[in-house]
Design an enzyme around this catalytic site. Structure first.
Site, PDB file in Angstrom:
ATOM      1  N   HIS A 121      51.608  31.852  42.154  1.00  0.00           N
ATOM      2  CA  HIS A 121      51.498  33.034  41.308  1.00  0.00           C
ATOM      3  C   HIS A 121      50.213  32.924  40.501  1.00  0.00           C
ATOM      4  O   HIS A 121      49.669  31.823  40.312  1.00  0.00           O
ATOM      5  CB  HIS A 121      52.694  33.136  40.358  1.00  0.00           C
ATOM      6  CG  HIS A 121      53.984  33.489  41.030  1.00  0.00           C
ATOM      7  ND1 HIS A 121      54.161  34.657  41.737  1.00  0.00           N
ATOM      8  CD2 HIS A 121      55.172  32.828  41.101  1.00  0.00           C
ATOM      9  CE1 HIS A 121      55.400  34.710  42.205  1.00  0.00           C
ATOM     10  NE2 HIS A 121      56.035  33.606  41.842  1.00  0.00           N
ATOM     11  N   CYS A 163      47.845  36.536  42.628  1.00  0.00           N
ATOM     12  CA  CYS A 163      47.478  37.787  41.976  1.00  0.00           C
ATOM     13  C   CYS A 163      46.413  37.540  40.922  1.00  0.00           C
ATOM     14  O   CYS A 163      46.263  36.441  40.400  1.00  0.00           O
ATOM     15  CB  CYS A 163      48.703  38.429  41.324  1.00  0.00           C
ATOM     16  SG  CYS A 163      49.810  39.231  42.498  1.00  0.00           S
TER      17      CYS A 163
END
Length: 277
Positions: A121, A163
């Site tokens: 992430h 991301c």
């Protein structure tokens, strides 16, 4: 491609302030005045793959289904390119820092380059350990020219599947070397880095639960097809096109359905990079 649901590699967090670094160091060897990097050292180099799939409950971050497919695909791809591949799974931020510090202290003098792949992430400038956020700059700083002397003047590639924000791209319809004899050169400490990001700044990065992330699928496919033919920046440009044109998100949530993605290349390389010699 089968319509399995896509996910994003994001966790909202306040961004860290960037640090300003000054200075440069002189280097004594390993710098070629040719236009391409010297890639005929005894070893191609290390490829470190950090694959974070499962996160501590306290972080509130979901498991990254499909990431093991990416890790296996990357391992096969870089072994075929003659790299020494080391896979690491589910590392905390402290373990990531310790690993990178230790790798930077190794003797890379007989290695042509260095590759680090981060699967996790993320947010802009941030990658997540299993227990929380870590500034990307903290990871890469160990390999600066003034910190890792045996990699000075050699390509250092950081491939980041994560991301970089929470924006969504709806898309739009479109028509269709040889070392020199000089004793000393002075180069910037941040030179010879390349960052291959899975997505543009501020945007989500998509991952398919069955096939892995769009970016890593495409990167491995293009490396397998062109590593013995094209310069690396040209390969990455083909990766950009493949991701941009061949993928679109499928989600049961209309907000995340039919979205697009474009990878982003940030290069401080000073020469052309060919994986063959």
């Amino acid at each position: 491609m089968e319509n399995t649901e896509n996910s994003v590699d994001s966790k909202s967090i306040k961004s860290l302030e960037p640090k300003i670094i000054h200075g440069s160091k002189s280097v004594d060897s390993g710098i070629s005045l040719d236009n391409s990097y010297k890639m005929d050292y005894p070893e191609m180099g290390l490829c470190i793959i950090i694959n974070n799939k499962n996160f501590h409950k306290s972080t509130g971050m979901a498991s990254r289904s499909g990431t093991d497919v990416d890790a296996a695909n990357l391992r096969e791809t870089f072994i075929n390119l003659k790299y020494g591949v080391r896979n690491k799974n589910d590392l905390t931020r402290e373990e990531i820092v310790e690993l990178m510090r230790n790798v930077s202290k190794e003797d890379h003098s007989k290695r042509s380059s260095f590759v680090c792949v981060l699967l996790s992430h993320g947010e802009e400038g941030i990658i997540f350990g299993t227990n929380g956020p870590l500034d990307l700059k903290k990871i890469t700083s160990f390999f600066r020219g003034d910190c890792c002397r045996s990699l000075t003047g050699k390509p250092k590639l950081f491939i980041i599947q994560a991301c970089r924000g929470t924006e969504l791209d709806c898309g739009i319809e479109a028509d269709s070397g040889v070392e020199d004899d000089m004793a000393c050169h002075k180069i910037p400490v941040e030179a010879d880095f390349l960052y291959a990001y899975s997505t543009a700044p501020g945007y989500y990065s998509w991952r398919n639960s069955k096939d892995g992330s769009w970016f890593i699928q495409s990167l491995c496919a293009m490396l397998k097809q062109y590593a013995d033919k094209l310069e690396f920046m040209h390969i990455l440009t083909r990766v950009n096109r493949k991701v941009a044109t061949e993928f679109e998100s499928f989600s049961l949530d209309a907000t995340f359905h039919a979205k697009k993605q474009i990878p982003c290349i940030v290069s401080m390389l000073t020469k052309e990079l060919y994986f063959y010699h």
